[in-house]
Enzyme design. Structure first.
Site, short mmCIF file in Angstrom:
data_model
loop_
_atom_site.label_atom_id
_atom_site.label_comp_id
_atom_site.label_asym_id
_atom_site.label_seq_id
_atom_site.Cartn_x
_atom_site.Cartn_y
_atom_site.Cartn_z
CG ASP A 200 14.36 10.45 10.61
OD1 ASP A 200 13.96 11.32 11.40
OD2 ASP A 200 13.85 9.32 10.54
CD GLU A 259 15.99 12.44 15.04
OE1 GLU A 259 15.09 12.70 15.83
OE2 GLU A 259 15.89 11.56 14.18
#
Ligand code: NOJ
Length: 530
Positions: A200, A259
């Site tokens: 993330d 990400e």
């Protein structure tokens, strides 16, 4: 070319665990629910699941605020449920990838509780602080709260950084203790048996050392008209990625998918490392922002291929839990379904690893969620301005036409889209002409034809600007993919003889064609050279 890795040939499927399958009737999906649907995922043909966070969390950002990186939130089950899920998935040849939220923790994580208690706490230096004053030190924003990213902490007379919400304090990745704590978390899950991580906000780990303000950018509407130059995307992330890659590679065939934030494919591509020694894959989000146009998708793919360092492997994605679903983005009345088939054919035949978002295989769409039912902090804070946040793309999976859509026997945490009565897995599973059957056929074809995974790609010119056409080839195998984005029929002239393998608007049968292929409006044809 080196040996192929499993994740290069795999079809990934993203599960947002709150919304996939509830097993205990509390209205929220859980791990036992996912396990109970493994048969479905196996029959769909996917090879790997990326499951969004299910770790202990106060759920201020629905799991993207972790308070224990090594345990399952009771809402989703127990560690034993995860063990069971991993084992059962493995039995079906399905790998499991977890979501590592290492840019920030929850403000309720014991590390932060300790850090914020006193400047002399041993964990204080794990997070980012500035002395409190009348104004924040720069213009960085908490993007889900419409305010400054610098949040007051009276106990120490400071402010800490949280660029999402105040409940997500950000780590100081310059601190070696933070880095080794996360590498230990990675090892813990690798030992547990998981196959990798989606990272993330990976390019956000490092912030500008001088805390300079971000420059103004008129195009960056969701980012408060700021370009993330200083609060994210600092070049120091390369060092951390190299270290993480070592940890992953030491554990065997594992994958790291970053990400790698934002709308800048150059930054994402660079996350593979110049020597391809950083992330195995960096999410390519460009398709999420492209209009319905053959030319736009071709350009996007060509740019991505050209930016990737030598040896790096591409990936594509059309939908995820942060963006409106593509079925909705490309809606065009009664032509929407045809478009979804073209999009699926592109995703599953273009060169690179495809990521399917749960429900896209049945054409789940978005709709306006009433204010009282909004859950996403972004949706709640932007509601007065007419934005809906991310709840519309997170509604429960539509399994069947019963009340609760087969997702829950309780009250679902987000309203099920009312189209579940006709649009659901049970209905489509029985229908060979359904979108679900189309996804299955595409995935099966991909599995059967080497050219569609490891093969090269060559875009074909002279087919008209509404048609995206490319050839995939490996050894003697040659497949052409013709995608007509126009609402009118198109004819494509060809030199060789082709046999149609799959068509979204024609019966494939044993159709052969020499000289040309006719394309129905908004349709896909996949044919092999004879
Ligand atoms: C990106 C995730 O995809 C999103 O859902 C989350 O809110 C932010 N990172 C913060 O963790």
């Amino acid at each position: 070319m080196g040996a192929r890795h499993w994740w290069e040939d795999a079809v990934f499927y993203q599960i947002y665990p709150r919304s996939f399958q509830d097993s205990d009737g509390d209205g929220v999906g859980d791990l036992a629910g996912i396990a109970s649907r493994l048969g479905y995922l196996h029959s769909l043909g996917v090879d790997a699941l990326w499951i969004s966070p299910f770790f202990k969390s106060p759920m201020k950002d629905f799991g993207y605020d972790v308070s224990d990186y090594r345990d399952v939130d009771p809402m989703f089950g127990k560690l034993g449920d995860l063990r069971d899920l991993v084992a059962r998935a493995k039995g079906l040849g399905i790998r499991i990838v977890l979501d590592l939220v290492a840019n920030h923790s929850s403000d309720e994580h014991p590390w932060f509780v300790e850090a914020r208690s006193s400047r002399s706490s041993p964990r204080h230096g794990w997070y980012l602080w500035v002395p409190d004053g009348p104004r924040p030190p720069n213009n960085w924003k908490a993007i889900f709260e419409l305010g400054s990213a610098w949040h007051r902490n009276p106990a120490t007379g400071e402010r800490y950084l949280g660029t999402f919400t105040r409940h997500q304090p950000e780590f100081d990745w310059r601190n070696p203790e933070v880095r080794s704590a996360f590498y230990d978390v990675m090892r813990y899950w690798f030992d547990f048996g998981v196959d990798g991580f989606r990272l993330d906000v990976a390019t956000g780990y490092f912030k500008d050392a001088e805390l300079r303000s971000n420059p103004f950018s008129p195009k960056a509407i969701p980012d408060f008209f700021q370009k993330h130059v200083y609060d994210r995307n600092r070049p120091e992330f390369h060092e951390a990625f190299k270290e993480m890659r070592k940890v992953a590679d030491e554990a065997g065939e594992r994958v790291l998918i970053g990400e790698t934030h934002g709308s800048d494919p150059e930054i994402a591509a660079s996350s593979h490392g110049k020597a391809n020694d950083e992330l195995h894959m960096a999410f390519n989000f460009d398709f999420l922002h492209r209009p319905w146009s053959a030319r736009a998708f071709r350009e996007s793919a060509e740019v991505w291929y050209s930016l990737l360092p030598e040896g790096a492997w591409p990936n594509f994605t059309l939908s995820n839990h942060d963006q409106p679903r593509h079925y909705w983005r490309y809606r065009a009345g009664d032509r929407t379904e045809a478009r979804a088939r073209v999009a699926a054919a592109m995703l599953l035949t273009i060169r690179g690893t495809p990521f399917i978002y749960y429900g896209e295989e049945i054409g789940m769409t978005c709709r306006r969620i009433p204010r009282h039912a909004l859950r996403d902090p972004l949706g709640i804070s932007t509601w007065p301005f007419g934005f809906l946040g991310r709840d519309p793309e997170r509604t429960p999976m539509q399994w069947d036409g019963s009340e609760g859509a087969g997702f829950t026997r309780g009250r679902p945490w987000l309203p099920v889209n009312p189209d579940y009565a006709s649009r659901n897995v049970a209905a489509q599973q029985e229908d060979p002409a359904s979108l679900l059957s189309w996804y299955k056929a595409l995935i099966a074809l991909r599995r059967a034809r080497k050219s569609l995974t490891s093969g090269g790609i060559r875009f074909l010119d002279g087919v008209g600007e509404d048609v995206l056409a490319y050839e995939r080839a490996a050894g003697d195998e040659r497949i052409i993919v013709l995608l007509n984005f126009a609402s009118r029929a198109r004819r494509v002239d060809l030199e060789d003889e082709y046999r149609v393998l799959l068509g979204s608007a024609v019966d494939p049968g044993a159709r052969r064609s020499r000289g040309h292929l006719e394309l129905e409006p908004e349709s896909a044809l996949i044919a092999s050279a004879e």
